[in-house]
Design a protein around this motif. Structure first.
Motif, PDB file in Angstrom:
ATOM      1  N   GLY A   1      16.495 -16.355  63.931  1.00 12.93           N
ATOM      2  CA  GLY A   1      15.795 -15.156  63.511  1.00 12.93           C
ATOM      3  C   GLY A   1      16.598 -14.234  62.614  1.00 12.93           C
ATOM      4  O   GLY A   1      16.127 -13.175  62.229  1.00 12.93           O
ATOM      5  N   ARG A   2      17.816 -14.618  62.226  1.00 11.53           N
ATOM      6  CA  ARG A   2      18.648 -13.764  61.380  1.00 11.53           C
ATOM      7  C   ARG A   2      18.669 -14.224  59.919  1.00 11.53           C
ATOM      8  O   ARG A   2      18.977 -13.443  59.031  1.00 11.53           O
ATOM      9  N   ALA A   3      18.384 -15.490  59.683  1.00  9.49           N
ATOM     10  CA  ALA A   3      18.490 -16.031  58.331  1.00  9.49           C
ATOM     11  C   ALA A   3      17.502 -15.382  57.363  1.00  9.49           C
ATOM     12  O   ALA A   3      17.793 -15.229  56.178  1.00  9.49           O
ATOM     13  N   ASP A   4      16.348 -14.959  57.850  1.00 12.17           N
ATOM     14  CA  ASP A   4      15.330 -14.389  56.969  1.00 12.17           C
ATOM     15  C   ASP A   4      15.732 -13.032  56.396  1.00 12.17           C
ATOM     16  O   ASP A   4      15.105 -12.540  55.468  1.00 12.17           O
ATOM     17  N   ALA A   5      16.795 -12.427  56.908  1.00  9.10           N
ATOM     18  CA  ALA A   5      17.255 -11.132  56.408  1.00  9.10           C
ATOM     19  C   ALA A   5      18.170 -11.277  55.189  1.00  9.10           C
ATOM     20  O   ALA A   5      18.550 -10.273  54.599  1.00  9.10           O
ATOM     21  N   ASP A   6      18.509 -12.494  54.812  1.00  7.08           N
ATOM     22  CA  ASP A   6      19.380 -12.718  53.657  1.00  7.08           C
ATOM     23  C   ASP A   6      18.741 -12.126  52.403  1.00  7.08           C
ATOM     24  O   ASP A   6      17.569 -12.372  52.114  1.00  7.08           O
ATOM     25  N   LYS A   7      19.511 -11.360  51.655  1.00  3.54           N
ATOM     26  CA  LYS A   7      18.988 -10.651  50.477  1.00  3.54           C
ATOM     27  C   LYS A   7      18.608 -11.596  49.339  1.00  3.54           C
ATOM     28  O   LYS A   7      17.911 -11.198  48.408  1.00  3.54           O
ATOM     29  N   ARG A   8      19.011 -12.848  49.416  1.00  2.43           N
ATOM     30  CA  ARG A   8      18.656 -13.806  48.363  1.00  2.43           C
ATOM     31  C   ARG A   8      17.242 -14.357  48.540  1.00  2.43           C
ATOM     32  O   ARG A   8      16.749 -15.071  47.679  1.00  2.43           O
ATOM     33  N   MET A   9      16.621 -14.011  49.648  1.00  2.00           N
ATOM     34  CA  MET A   9      15.234 -14.417  49.889  1.00  2.00           C
ATOM     35  C   MET A   9      14.334 -13.201  49.753  1.00  2.00           C
ATOM     36  O   MET A   9      14.579 -12.171  50.365  1.00  2.00           O
ATOM     37  N   THR A  10      13.283 -13.343  48.961  1.00  2.00           N
ATOM     38  CA  THR A  10      12.282 -12.293  48.806  1.00  2.00           C
ATOM     39  C   THR A  10      11.007 -12.798  49.459  1.00  2.00           C
ATOM     40  O   THR A  10      10.594 -13.941  49.224  1.00  2.00           O
ATOM     41  N   TRP A  11      10.379 -11.953  50.253  1.00  2.00           N
ATOM     42  CA  TRP A  11       9.197 -12.355  51.014  1.00  2.00           C
ATOM     43  C   TRP A  11       7.957 -11.654  50.481  1.00  2.00           C
ATOM     44  O   TRP A  11       7.964 -10.442  50.274  1.00  2.00           O
ATOM     45  N   CYS A  12       6.886 -12.416  50.264  1.00  2.00           N
ATOM     46  CA  CYS A  12       5.597 -11.873  49.819  1.00  2.00           C
ATOM     47  C   CYS A  12       4.525 -12.360  50.798  1.00  2.00           C
ATOM     48  O   CYS A  12       4.585 -13.488  51.280  1.00  2.00           O
ATOM     49  N   TYR A  13       3.558 -11.514  51.049  1.00  2.00           N
ATOM     50  CA  TYR A  13       2.487 -11.841  51.988  1.00  2.00           C
ATOM     51  C   TYR A  13       1.134 -11.647  51.305  1.00  2.00           C
ATOM     52  O   TYR A  13       0.956 -10.690  50.554  1.00  2.00           O
ATOM     53  N   SER A  14       0.202 -12.534  51.597  1.00  2.00           N
ATOM     54  CA  SER A  14      -1.162 -12.349  51.109  1.00  2.00           C
ATOM     55  C   SER A  14      -2.125 -12.985  52.108  1.00  2.00           C
ATOM     56  O   SER A  14      -1.709 -13.713  53.011  1.00  2.00           O
ATOM     57  N   GLN A  15      -3.399 -12.684  51.911  1.00  2.00           N
ATOM     58  CA  GLN A  15      -4.448 -13.234  52.768  1.00  2.00           C
ATOM     59  C   GLN A  15      -5.602 -13.695  51.903  1.00  2.00           C
ATOM     60  O   GLN A  15      -5.865 -13.130  50.853  1.00  2.00           O
ATOM     61  N   GLU A  16      -6.273 -14.724  52.377  1.00  2.00           N
ATOM     62  CA  GLU A  16      -7.488 -15.213  51.736  1.00  2.00           C
ATOM     63  C   GLU A  16      -8.543 -15.386  52.818  1.00  2.00           C
ATOM     64  O   GLU A  16      -8.227 -15.743  53.949  1.00  2.00           O
ATOM     65  N   ARG A  17      -9.758 -15.136  52.449  1.00  2.00           N
ATOM     66  CA  ARG A  17     -10.850 -15.324  53.392  1.00  2.00           C
ATOM     67  C   ARG A  17     -11.207 -16.812  53.451  1.00  2.00           C
ATOM     68  O   ARG A  17     -11.436 -17.445  52.429  1.00  2.00           O
ATOM     69  N   GLY A  18     -11.253 -17.330  54.669  1.00  2.00           N
ATOM     70  CA  GLY A  18     -11.626 -18.713  54.880  1.00  2.00           C
ATOM     71  C   GLY A  18     -13.040 -18.812  55.425  1.00  2.00           C
ATOM     72  O   GLY A  18     -13.697 -17.806  55.685  1.00  2.00           O
ATOM     73  N   LYS A  19     -13.484 -20.032  55.598  1.00  2.00           N
ATOM     74  CA  LYS A  19     -14.807 -20.267  56.193  1.00  2.00           C
ATOM     75  C   LYS A  19     -14.734 -19.990  57.695  1.00  2.00           C
ATOM     76  O   LYS A  19     -13.657 -19.774  58.246  1.00  2.00           O
ATOM     77  N   THR A  20     -15.850 -20.035  58.355  1.00  2.00           N
ATOM     78  CA  THR A  20     -15.885 -19.864  59.801  1.00  2.00           C
ATOM     79  C   THR A  20     -15.006 -20.933  60.454  1.00  2.00           C
ATOM     80  O   THR A  20     -15.104 -22.109  60.124  1.00  2.00           O
ATOM     81  N   ARG A  21     -14.130 -20.495  61.343  1.00  2.00           N
ATOM     82  CA  ARG A  21     -13.190 -21.358  62.076  1.00  2.00           C
ATOM     83  C   ARG A  21     -12.185 -22.080  61.170  1.00  2.00           C
ATOM     84  O   ARG A  21     -11.635 -23.105  61.560  1.00  2.00           O
ATOM     85  N   GLU A  22     -11.954 -21.580  59.975  1.00  3.89           N
ATOM     86  CA  GLU A  22     -10.941 -22.159  59.087  1.00  3.89           C
ATOM     87  C   GLU A  22      -9.674 -21.309  59.194  1.00  3.89           C
ATOM     88  O   GLU A  22      -9.669 -20.137  58.841  1.00  3.89           O
TER      89      GLU A  22
END
Length: 113
Positions: free
Chosen positions: A83-104
């Motif tokens: 759980g510590r590796a993701d804090a490395d400054k050489r990694m940039t994190w982006c988040y997004s969402q898409e609408r899926g079908k029912t139960r997808e």
């Protein structure tokens, strides 16, 4: 990589701890299977896209991605504490969402170098 897993908001979830652990272990296993053979150079940008019938608000979405983010970081930079590796400054994190079908439900992980 496309992972056929369901990300839910852990912040608003009151499942028993054993059910939560099982869900987190499944996410970690799916990430390991998807990107264990790939050498990813740093710096890089990791985009996590959650596909589901209903979107989550921003803070719940990021919270739902936390185990996934930790698992990806651990695969890119093995040897650090869990759980510590993701804090490395050489990694940039982006988040997004898409609408899926029912139960997808799925997660799309894109890594840009």
């Amino acid at each position: 990589a496309v992972l056929h897993i369901k990300l839910i908001s852990e912040m608003n979830n009151f499942d028993h701890w054993t059910k939560k652990k099982k869900r987190k272990d499944a996410i970690k296993y799916a990430v390991k299977q998807a990107i264990q053979e790939v050498a990813i150079p740093l710096p890089c940008t990791i985009k996590i896209t959650r596909v589901a019938p209903r979107p989550l608000d921003d803070d719940n979405h990021q919270g739902a991605c936390k185990t996934l983010r930790d698992a990806i970081g651990d695969q890119i930079l093995p040897g650090k504490l869990m759980g510590r590796a993701d804090a490395d400054k050489r990694m940039t994190w982006c988040y997004s969402q898409e609408r899926g079908k029912t139960r997808e439900y799925k997660v799309i992980i894109e890594i840009f170098v």
